[in-house]
Design an enzyme around this catalytic site. Structure first.
Site, PDB file in Angstrom:
ATOM      1  N   LYS A  98       0.776  -1.203   0.212  1.00 16.81           N
ATOM      2  CA  LYS A  98       0.430   0.184   0.067  1.00 16.81           C
ATOM      3  C   LYS A  98       0.650   1.378   0.209  1.00 16.81           C
ATOM      4  O   LYS A  98       1.795   1.090   0.926  1.00 16.81           O
ATOM      5  CB  LYS A  98      -0.675  -0.163   1.037  1.00 16.81           C
ATOM      6  CG  LYS A  98      -1.641   1.388   1.459  1.00 16.81           C
ATOM      7  CD  LYS A  98      -3.179   0.916   0.917  1.00 16.81           C
ATOM      8  CE  LYS A  98      -3.976   2.052   0.802  1.00 16.81           C
ATOM      9  NZ  LYS A  98      -3.842   2.931  -0.391  1.00 16.81           N
ATOM     10  N   LYS A 122       5.745   4.045   7.982  1.00 14.69           N
ATOM     11  CA  LYS A 122       3.992   3.836   8.774  1.00 14.69           C
ATOM     12  C   LYS A 122       3.270   2.965   8.263  1.00 14.69           C
ATOM     13  O   LYS A 122       2.256   3.751   9.400  1.00 14.69           O
ATOM     14  CB  LYS A 122       4.276   5.517   7.127  1.00 14.69           C
ATOM     15  CG  LYS A 122       3.736   5.824   7.624  1.00 14.69           C
ATOM     16  CD  LYS A 122       3.461   6.624   6.076  1.00 14.69           C
ATOM     17  CE  LYS A 122       3.896   7.535   5.842  1.00 14.69           C
ATOM     18  NZ  LYS A 122       3.447   8.485   4.455  1.00 14.69           N
ATOM     19  N   LYS A 134       5.898   2.203  -3.658  1.00 16.41           N
ATOM     20  CA  LYS A 134       5.389   3.132  -3.797  1.00 16.41           C
ATOM     21  C   LYS A 134       5.687   3.522  -5.007  1.00 16.41           C
ATOM     22  O   LYS A 134       5.844   2.716  -5.575  1.00 16.41           O
ATOM     23  CB  LYS A 134       6.715   4.651  -3.196  1.00 16.41           C
ATOM     24  CG  LYS A 134       6.327   5.816  -3.100  1.00 16.41           C
ATOM     25  CD  LYS A 134       5.558   5.978  -2.085  1.00 16.41           C
ATOM     26  CE  LYS A 134       5.070   7.571  -2.153  1.00 16.41           C
ATOM     27  NZ  LYS A 134       4.463   8.004  -0.707  1.00 16.41           N
ATOM     28  N   ASP A 174      -0.480  11.143  -4.143  1.00 11.08           N
ATOM     29  CA  ASP A 174       0.506  11.570  -3.554  1.00 11.08           C
ATOM     30  C   ASP A 174       0.280  12.840  -4.458  1.00 11.08           C
ATOM     31  O   ASP A 174      -0.166  13.500  -4.868  1.00 11.08           O
ATOM     32  CB  ASP A 174       1.517  10.770  -3.757  1.00 11.08           C
ATOM     33  CG  ASP A 174       3.125  11.240  -2.447  1.00 11.08           C
ATOM     34  OD1 ASP A 174       3.060  11.030  -1.495  1.00 11.08           O
ATOM     35  OD2 ASP A 174       3.843  11.659  -3.200  1.00 11.08           O
ATOM     36  N   THR A 217      -4.986  13.450   5.699  1.00 11.94           N
ATOM     37  CA  THR A 217      -3.773  13.340   5.934  1.00 11.94           C
ATOM     38  C   THR A 217      -3.182  14.839   6.748  1.00 11.94           C
ATOM     39  O   THR A 217      -2.821  14.376   7.963  1.00 11.94           O
ATOM     40  CB  THR A 217      -2.360  12.881   4.741  1.00 11.94           C
ATOM     41  OG1 THR A 217      -3.165  12.329   4.251  1.00 11.94           O
ATOM     42  CG2 THR A 217      -1.077  13.797   5.282  1.00 11.94           C
ATOM     43  N   ASN A 248      -2.769  19.093  -1.290  1.00  8.87           N
ATOM     44  CA  ASN A 248      -4.284  18.124  -0.509  1.00  8.87           C
ATOM     45  C   ASN A 248      -3.426  18.436   0.781  1.00  8.87           C
ATOM     46  O   ASN A 248      -4.346  18.234   1.803  1.00  8.87           O
ATOM     47  CB  ASN A 248      -3.773  17.010  -1.199  1.00  8.87           C
ATOM     48  CG  ASN A 248      -4.507  15.879  -0.342  1.00  8.87           C
ATOM     49  OD1 ASN A 248      -3.963  15.506   0.518  1.00  8.87           O
ATOM     50  ND2 ASN A 248      -5.279  15.933   0.039  1.00  8.87           N
TER      51      ASN A 248
END
Ligand code: NDP
Length: 455
Positions: A98, A122, A134, A174, A217, A248
């Protein structure tokens, strides 16, 4: 005995890092991320020799799989462009891979590997079952039409779909990948695979998205910072907050900090920053949302609308004195001189919204001056945690209310904070959040890897 042990640990770190650098040449961001973790966990590893025998750390720094692929697409004039696509599947010991997808011209293997490595720790901290990955591309969405972005996303997904799936690898957004891009990526995945599953998170609300994912986030960052501040009897109330970025994470960090009673003074993009001495309010935030998310404009336009604010081209917000600094743009955006400015300005807390925004030298200055400091892998984990909640809702074919999601997010950020305190408390009573986050994440992943044998 203690100093001999220390020397042994030091030698272990130096030897380990020499191998990482030799084996992964030309990847400075990856080396930086690995070194930070190794420095934190080496004492634990050297006290647990079975981890050395099993080469757990050597395995964690070697991604399980890396996919690099060609992404051809045509612009609106019919000209052909070729970009490079990546997916780094770092570790699946505690769950399916993920991690987000980044579209930015700076994307390269080093940046992808550092982000996937960080993501592994994380995700372990979130308390949810997610491995680390990623992905991304050196594609630059800036200035592209919607049709160009769509064609790029379709080409990117045409290859990526072979390597992901709701029980295998679940990407999210992202830098440069927001709701629009997730929509195009999801549409192409569904078309090629003929299945409507939760293979991406950050989806639109009408097609499987979770309430509060866009906010998660930034909101999670403020919930985490609140916990840090509370350890010193402080809060956001009345504090001056500087935020970098205007995307974001920055937008929702600003909104939440403001709603918690802080004065948010700055926002930025890669061209410069704005300083509003009166602070943001709901009306100004609405303007920023419209400017950045609908018109896709630049942050300097803020001063045309609100002339009491100043625009500083080519600069970062850290020269303006503040109480709390929330870096929310990109890696290595707080360097030594910036850290000195933050300390000189009287700040009490630096909480990272971005991934690895602070250089090692700058971290030393900030920690050395006694400020509260949290690494992104702890304080920005609310985004991926809420992606995990989106996956749960997709599996259950349910939608939770915003209040339910917010309660989960609050609890997860509190749990991450508690883990940091548990593993990062120093003899003098202060909390080293870097050590706490790295050690808590490592112990969980290493335990799962040990249980699952040599794979
Ligand atoms: P966005 O693309 O929405 O916004 C990124 C912002 O940072 C933009 O204002 C951008 O400015 C600025 N920025 C990007 N690169 C640079 C640079 N090299 N120098 C200066 N400014 C830059 O991304 P997000 O808000 O999603 O991500 C921001 C950070 O948060 C990243 O580090 C990301 O990895 C991290 N993060 C994001 C999560 C999420 O859920 N989205 C979750 C956890 C972490 P410009 O428009 O000029 O490029």
């Amino acid at each position: 005995m203690y100093s001999i042990m220390n020397q042994f640990t030091r030698n272990y770190i130096d030897g380990f890092m020499a191998e990482v650098v030799a084996k992964n040449p030309g990847e400075p961001e990856f080396h930086q991320a690995v070194r930070e973790v190794v420095e934190s966990i080496a004492p634990y590893i050297t006290e647990n020799p079975q981890l050395i025998d099993q080469k757990i750390l050597e395995r964690i720094v070697e991604p399980e799989r890396i996919v690099i692929f060609r992404v051809p697409w045509t612009d609106d004039r019919g000209d052909v462009h070729i970009n490079r696509g990546f997916r780094v599947q770092c570790n699946s010991a505690i769950g399916p891979y993920k991690g987000g997808i980044r579209f930015h011209p700076s994307v390269n293997l080093s940046i992808m590997k550092f982000l996937a490595f960080e993501q592994t720790f994380k995700n372990a901290l979130t308390t949810l079952p997610m491995g680390g990955a990623k992905g991304g591309s050196d594609f630059n969405p800036r200035g592209k039409s919607d049709a160009e972005v769509m064609r790029f996303c379709q080409s990117f997904m045409t290859e990526l779909q072979r390597h992901i799936g709701s029980n295998t690898d679940v990407p999210a957004g992202d830098i440069g990948v927001g709701g629009r891009e997730i929509g195009y990526l999801f549409g192409q995945y569904k078309r090629l695979r003929d299945e409507f599953t939760g293979t991406l998170t950050g989806k639109g609300l009408a097609w499987g998205g979770s309430l509060l994912r866009p906010e998660a986030t930034g909101y999670g960052l403020c919930y985490f910072a609140e916990q840090m501040l509370a350890t010193r009897g402080e809060s956001f109330q009345g504090k001056k907050v500087n935020i970098s970025g205007a995307g974001n994470v920055a937008q929702y960090a600003a909104q939440k900090a403001m709603r918690l009673g802080a004065k948010v003074q700055t926002l930025s993009d890669s061209d410069g920053f704005i300083y509003d001495p009166e602070g943001l309010n709901e009306e100004k935030m609405a303007f920023v949302f419209e400017l950045k998310n609908i018109r896709r404009g630049r942050i300097k336009e803020y001063v045309q609308k609100y002339p009491q604010a100043q625009y500083f081209p080519g600069e970062r917000p850290w020269k303006i004195a503040c109480d709390i600094a929330l870096p929310c743009a990109t890696q290595n955006e707080i360097e030594e001189a910036d850290a000195e400015n933050i300390v000189k300005g009287g700040a009490i807390c630096v909480a990272e919204g971005a991934n690895m925004p602070t250089t090692p030298e700058a971290i030393r200055i900030i920690q050395g001056a006694g400020l509260l400091y949290s690494p992104g892998k702890a304080s920005n984990a609310g985004g991926v945690a809420t992606s995990g909640l989106e996956m749960s809702q997709n599996s259950m074919r349910q939608r939770w209310t915003a209040e339910e999601v917010d309660n989960y997010l609050h609890r997860i950020m509190q749990d991450i904070h508690s883990a940091c305190v548990k593993y990062g408390k120093e003899a003098d009573g202060t909390v080293n959040y870097v050590k706490g986050a790295n050690l808590a994440g490592f112990i969980k992943v290493a335990g799962a890897m040990t249980d699952q044998g040599l794979v």
